[in-house]
Design a protein around this motif. Structure first.
Motif, short mmCIF file in Angstrom:
data_model
loop_
_atom_site.label_atom_id
_atom_site.label_comp_id
_atom_site.label_asym_id
_atom_site.label_seq_id
_atom_site.Cartn_x
_atom_site.Cartn_y
_atom_site.Cartn_z
N GLN A 175 -54.86 -22.84 73.92
CA GLN A 175 -56.05 -23.10 73.11
C GLN A 175 -57.28 -22.36 73.61
O GLN A 175 -58.20 -22.09 72.83
CB GLN A 175 -56.33 -24.61 73.04
CG GLN A 175 -55.34 -25.36 72.18
CD GLN A 175 -55.27 -24.80 70.76
OE1 GLN A 175 -56.27 -24.76 70.05
NE2 GLN A 175 -54.08 -24.34 70.36
N TRP A 176 -57.32 -22.03 74.90
CA TRP A 176 -58.46 -21.24 75.37
C TRP A 176 -58.50 -19.88 74.67
O TRP A 176 -59.56 -19.39 74.30
CB TRP A 176 -58.44 -21.06 76.88
CG TRP A 176 -59.38 -19.98 77.34
CD1 TRP A 176 -59.06 -18.83 78.00
CD2 TRP A 176 -60.81 -19.94 77.14
NE1 TRP A 176 -60.18 -18.08 78.23
CE2 TRP A 176 -61.27 -18.73 77.72
CE3 TRP A 176 -61.73 -20.79 76.52
CZ2 TRP A 176 -62.61 -18.36 77.69
CZ3 TRP A 176 -63.07 -20.42 76.50
CH2 TRP A 176 -63.50 -19.22 77.08
N GLN A 177 -57.35 -19.26 74.48
CA GLN A 177 -57.31 -17.97 73.81
C GLN A 177 -57.84 -18.09 72.37
O GLN A 177 -58.52 -17.20 71.86
CB GLN A 177 -55.89 -17.41 73.81
CG GLN A 177 -55.42 -16.89 75.17
CD GLN A 177 -55.12 -17.99 76.17
OE1 GLN A 177 -54.83 -19.13 75.77
NE2 GLN A 177 -55.16 -17.67 77.45
N VAL A 178 -57.53 -19.20 71.70
CA VAL A 178 -58.04 -19.43 70.35
C VAL A 178 -59.56 -19.55 70.36
O VAL A 178 -60.27 -18.93 69.56
CB VAL A 178 -57.41 -20.70 69.75
CG1 VAL A 178 -58.03 -21.02 68.39
CG2 VAL A 178 -55.90 -20.53 69.62
N ILE A 179 -60.07 -20.35 71.30
CA ILE A 179 -61.52 -20.57 71.40
C ILE A 179 -62.23 -19.29 71.81
O ILE A 179 -63.29 -18.94 71.27
CB ILE A 179 -61.81 -21.71 72.37
CG1 ILE A 179 -61.23 -23.02 71.83
CG2 ILE A 179 -63.31 -21.84 72.64
CD1 ILE A 179 -61.22 -24.16 72.83
N ALA A 180 -61.65 -18.56 72.76
CA ALA A 180 -62.28 -17.34 73.25
C ALA A 180 -62.45 -16.32 72.14
O ALA A 180 -63.36 -15.48 72.18
CB ALA A 180 -61.45 -16.75 74.40
N GLY A 181 -61.59 -16.38 71.11
CA GLY A 181 -61.70 -15.45 70.00
C GLY A 181 -62.99 -15.61 69.20
O GLY A 181 -63.39 -14.69 68.48
N ALA A 182 -63.64 -16.78 69.33
CA ALA A 182 -64.91 -17.00 68.62
C ALA A 182 -66.12 -16.67 69.48
O ALA A 182 -67.25 -16.72 69.00
CB ALA A 182 -65.00 -18.46 68.16
N MET A 183 -65.88 -16.32 70.75
CA MET A 183 -66.99 -16.10 71.68
C MET A 183 -67.73 -14.81 71.36
O MET A 183 -67.13 -13.77 71.10
CB MET A 183 -66.47 -16.05 73.12
CG MET A 183 -65.82 -17.34 73.60
SD MET A 183 -66.98 -18.55 74.25
CE MET A 183 -67.39 -17.84 75.83
#
Length: 396
Positions: A175-183
């Protein structure tokens, strides 16, 4: 007149209960705030504040009300203190408070223990905080608890690895990879918040703070992580915050000290952020996305903070009952004319729901120290003093 921080804190939480029409919560809330604040409640109010980053004037207590069709509940966030004042000593104090809250309310600490090795402050790191505890009260329900833990750091790669490890340990691999995509390049991770409860409703919230230019698209990008981006929270809040910033202006005769304090405060604080809420067991772990605005750096007076909050209440079609409750709360915490008050309001968050009324949370600072000491949170001189005197005392 209240003489100690604890007396001031109890008066504040009882005043909040009364202002919201939730007097039935007052005794329980006051008792829990006494428990959470036992490390500082005997401190005289006329003593200088201890090191703290919970509020703009180092008050170790922040109160909030959740509004919907009616006032839904109240919350208090507290920072546990210790002597010497540094992240390592505060962390040990926070762990002791974990145990006391668990014994009193049956709060579950198992998820905190899974990631303690990732969030425990190390003396060399100098994080801005160790942990904040929050208790919440809703009529007809037992008190609930959560804890905010610092995950940020100066090195983005190290922070990313730590966040990924924490989310994986909590049951959210990938899920960090998913969230990082919005950074965005100007985004940075700050807190991890854990509900201290068991079961499928226990949330994990990751907070990301935003610097740089605020745009509707930048927040809409975060909305798309959640299940209902079409509700448009990001663009709505961006438009309201943009108007608040544009109309910010100094009244004639404002003292130069006030101008300098605010300018320094704006440099030190994030004026907006987003948290992503995850729950276990679903095919889509990200349950919701909520935007939160710091009113301390964005609004130069409580009159401006009220203006922004009222615009949000309008945009989110909040009921007259909740609007009246907010106005009573604001009068209680300001204690004077809004255009002559500063920093009684601290944060604002809002979220639409496809299943019912919107939820608005307004946060208040009881301001134990502001009138005597001004803005102390993050002050460079105090930070230097903290670093020079706290380092050797902070070792394990």
């Amino acid at each position: 007149m209240t003489a100690t921080c604890g007396e001031h804190a109890e008066a504040a939480v009882r005043g909040l209960c009364h202002a919201t029409g939730l007097d039935q919560l007052a005794d329980q809330a006051a008792a829990d705030v006494r428990l959470m604040g036992e490390t500082w409640r005997h401190r005289p109010l006329d003593a200088p504040p201890a090191w703290s980053t919970l509020t703009a004037d180092s008050t170790p207590l922040e109160l909030s009300v959740v509004l919907g069709d009616e006032p839904l509940g109240l919350r208090a966030s507290v920072e546990a203190h210790a002597d010497p004042a540094n992240p390592v000593s505060y962390w040990e104090s926070a762990r002791r408070l974990n145990a006391r809250l668990s014994a009193t309310h049956g709060l579950d600490l198992s998820r905190v223990r899974r990631i303690e090795h990732l969030v425990a402050p190390r003396p060399a790191d100098r994080p801005p905080m160790a942990a904040f505890h929050t208790m919440g009260w809703v009529p007809g329900r037992p008190p609930s608890g959560k804890i905010h833990l610092w995950l940020g750091g100066p090195n983005p790669a190290d922070t990313a690895a730590r966040v990924d490890a924490a989310l994986s340990a909590l049951g959210f691999p990938g899920q960090w990879q998913v969230i990082a995509g919005a950074m965005h390049d100007d985004d940075t991770v700050s807190y991890l918040c854990l509900d201290l409860a068991t079961g499928p409703s226990a949330r994990t919230k990751l907070y990301v703070q935003h610097r740089g230019v605020l745009t509707a698209e930048r927040l809409a990008r975060w909305d798309r992580l959640g299940p209902r981006a079409d509700l448009g929270d990001g663009p709505t809040m961006a438009a309201i915050a943009g108007r608040a910033w544009a109309r910010s202006a100094w009244a004639p005769g404002t003292p130069s000290r006030t101008r300098l304090e605010w300018r320094s405060n704006h440099r030190r604080f994030w004026s907006y952020g987003t948290y992503v809420s995850l729950v276990p067991g679903g095919t889509r772990p990200i349950e919701s996305v909520m935007h939160q605005f710091g009113l301390t750096p964005r609004c130069r007076s409580d009159a401006e903070a009220q203006w922004m909050i009222r615009e949000v209440l309008d945009a989110y079609d909040v009921s007259a009952r909740s609007r009246d409750a907010y106005e009573r709360c604001a009068r209680f915490f300001m204690g004077g004319e809004a255009d002559k008050e500063m920093y009684a309001h601290s944060f604002l968050s809002a979220q639409r729901s496809p299943h019912g009324p919107a939820r608005i949370a307004v946060y208040f600072n009881p301001r134990m120290y502001f009138r005597r000491h001004g803005l102390t949170n993050g002050d460079l001189a105090r930070a230097g003093q903290f670093q020079s005197h706290g380092g050797d005392d902070g070792g394990r």
